[in-house]
Motif scaffolding. Structure first.
Motif, short mmCIF file in Angstrom:
data_model
loop_
_atom_site.label_atom_id
_atom_site.label_comp_id
_atom_site.label_asym_id
_atom_site.label_seq_id
_atom_site.Cartn_x
_atom_site.Cartn_y
_atom_site.Cartn_z
N LYS A 145 16.54 -16.32 31.41
CA LYS A 145 15.63 -16.10 30.55
C LYS A 145 14.46 -15.06 30.98
O LYS A 145 14.16 -14.28 30.17
N SER A 146 14.22 -15.19 32.23
CA SER A 146 13.17 -14.14 32.73
C SER A 146 13.65 -12.98 33.06
O SER A 146 13.14 -11.93 32.77
N THR A 147 15.00 -12.95 33.33
CA THR A 147 15.98 -11.48 33.35
C THR A 147 15.77 -11.03 32.13
O THR A 147 15.78 -9.54 31.93
N LEU A 148 16.10 -11.84 31.03
CA LEU A 148 16.23 -11.30 29.69
C LEU A 148 15.13 -10.80 29.31
O LEU A 148 14.96 -9.67 28.60
N HIS A 149 13.99 -11.52 29.42
CA HIS A 149 12.53 -11.14 29.00
C HIS A 149 12.23 -9.54 29.64
O HIS A 149 12.05 -8.70 28.87
N ARG A 150 12.46 -9.51 30.90
CA ARG A 150 12.13 -8.30 31.66
C ARG A 150 12.99 -7.06 30.96
O ARG A 150 12.72 -6.20 30.84
N ALA A 151 14.18 -7.36 30.81
CA ALA A 151 15.24 -6.33 30.38
C ALA A 151 14.88 -5.80 29.10
O ALA A 151 14.88 -4.59 28.76
N LEU A 152 14.63 -6.87 28.01
CA LEU A 152 14.08 -6.37 26.90
C LEU A 152 12.75 -5.57 26.71
O LEU A 152 12.81 -4.74 25.99
N THR A 153 11.84 -6.07 27.71
CA THR A 153 10.76 -5.22 27.72
C THR A 153 10.87 -3.79 28.05
O THR A 153 10.49 -3.13 27.66
N ARG A 154 11.76 -3.61 29.20
CA ARG A 154 12.24 -2.39 29.77
C ARG A 154 12.93 -1.52 28.52
O ARG A 154 12.57 -0.44 28.44
N LEU A 155 13.72 -2.23 27.71
CA LEU A 155 14.46 -1.64 26.68
C LEU A 155 13.50 -1.05 25.88
O LEU A 155 13.69 0.32 25.09
N ARG A 156 12.66 -1.89 25.36
CA ARG A 156 11.56 -1.37 24.40
C ARG A 156 10.77 -0.31 24.93
O ARG A 156 10.49 0.71 24.05
N GLN A 157 10.44 -0.25 25.92
CA GLN A 157 9.67 0.88 26.71
C GLN A 157 10.56 2.03 26.56
O GLN A 157 10.09 3.13 26.24
N GLU A 158 11.58 1.96 27.10
CA GLU A 158 12.60 2.96 27.07
C GLU A 158 12.71 3.71 25.63
O GLU A 158 12.87 4.72 25.43
N LEU A 159 12.99 3.01 24.82
CA LEU A 159 13.24 3.34 23.19
C LEU A 159 12.10 3.65 22.61
O LEU A 159 12.18 4.85 22.04
N GLU A 160 10.80 3.40 23.01
CA GLU A 160 9.46 3.96 22.47
C GLU A 160 9.24 5.22 23.38
O GLU A 160 8.96 6.27 22.55
N SER A 161 9.64 5.31 24.54
CA SER A 161 9.63 6.75 25.21
C SER A 161 10.49 7.70 24.74
O SER A 161 10.15 9.00 24.42
N GLN A 162 11.94 7.33 24.40
CA GLN A 162 12.80 8.38 23.60
C GLN A 162 12.43 8.71 22.22
O GLN A 162 12.45 9.86 21.84
N GLU A 163 11.62 7.77 21.54
CA GLU A 163 11.13 7.98 20.34
C GLU A 163 10.03 9.08 20.51
O GLU A 163 9.82 10.19 19.66
N ARG A 164 9.21 8.80 21.11
CA ARG A 164 7.89 9.83 21.50
C ARG A 164 8.39 11.11 21.87
O ARG A 164 7.91 12.04 21.33
N ILE A 165 9.47 11.18 22.73
CA ILE A 165 10.17 12.68 22.97
C ILE A 165 10.50 13.22 21.75
O ILE A 165 10.44 14.41 21.74
N LEU A 166 11.15 12.46 20.99
CA LEU A 166 11.87 13.12 19.92
C LEU A 166 10.80 13.44 18.81
O LEU A 166 11.00 14.49 18.08
N GLN A 167 9.72 12.77 18.61
CA GLN A 167 8.74 13.23 17.77
C GLN A 167 8.04 14.41 18.30
O GLN A 167 7.45 15.21 17.51
N TYR A 168 7.91 14.65 19.44
CA TYR A 168 7.01 15.68 19.96
C TYR A 168 7.69 16.91 20.42
O TYR A 168 7.18 17.65 20.86
N THR A 169 9.04 16.86 20.32
CA THR A 169 9.76 17.86 20.61
C THR A 169 9.69 19.05 19.55
O THR A 169 10.19 18.65 18.56
N PRO A 170 9.25 20.26 19.79
CA PRO A 170 8.99 21.18 18.65
C PRO A 170 10.49 21.73 18.57
O PRO A 170 11.26 21.76 19.39
#
Length: 180
Positions: A145-170
């Motif tokens: 449960k704790s490993t899954l929680h940390r993994a999903l948190t890390r995945l969300r952060q990475e996906l949000e980071s990817q989304e920001r990169i795509l939004q701000y890439t001219p």
């Protein structure tokens, strides 16, 4: 191994190989590597088949062998590129969006530790319960449960980071000061 045990193992493989191959495909991105991973796990399991007292746990045992084998290969991997003489032929159907999603997912999964990735793959793609995941990995339920929680948190952060990169890439035109 007795003849009856050989037949029992063959029957097990015959009935479970598709599900086990799906599990292997979720652990390694390349389909050929997944087949190799499953084959290696089956060979290793065959030599221990008599030691599995409760055959209902054979899937969990095999998944654990696949995870261990994948981890061994990951640790021993070499970082070199092998150029191909010829590019593979493109398919006729357009699965571009599905492929892009899969590529993004496989890239995002790389940010996880091997343990986190194993938990996520077994829990969501393997559709195992938390308890089954814990059994397959030899972990406590709380650890899963704790490993899954940390993994999903890390995945969300990475996906949000990817989304920001795509939004701000001219676009190339905007980057050069030209009108789009």
């Amino acid at each position: 191994m007795k003849y009856g045990k050989v037949l029992e193992f063959e029957e097990y493989v015959r009935t479970r190989q598709e599900a086990l191959l799906r599990s292997a495909r979720q652990l390694v991105p390349d389909p050929m590597d997944a087949q190799d991973l499953l084959q290696t796990a089956l060979v290793r399991t065959y030599s221990r088949w008599d030691g599995i007292a409760d055959k209902s746990l054979a899937d969990a045992y095999l998944r654990r062998v696949m995870i261990n084998t994948r981890t061994e290969r990951w640790r021993a991997r070499k970082f070199e590129e092998v150029p191909l003489e010829q590019l593979p032929d493109a398919g006729t159907e357009d699965f571009t969006e599905q492929h892009a999603d899969r590529v993004l997912l496989m890239e995002v999964l790389k940010v996880l530790t091997p343990k986190q990735r194993s938990v996520v793959v077994l829990r969501y793609w393997g559709e195992l319960s938390t308890k089954e995941t814990a059994t397959a990995l030899g972990l406590a339920i709380g650890t899963v449960k704790s490993t899954l929680h940390r993994a999903l948190t890390r995945l969300r952060q990475e996906l949000e980071s990817q989304e920001r990169i795509l939004q701000y890439t001219p676009s190339p035109c905007v980057a050069r000061g030209q009108a789009a």
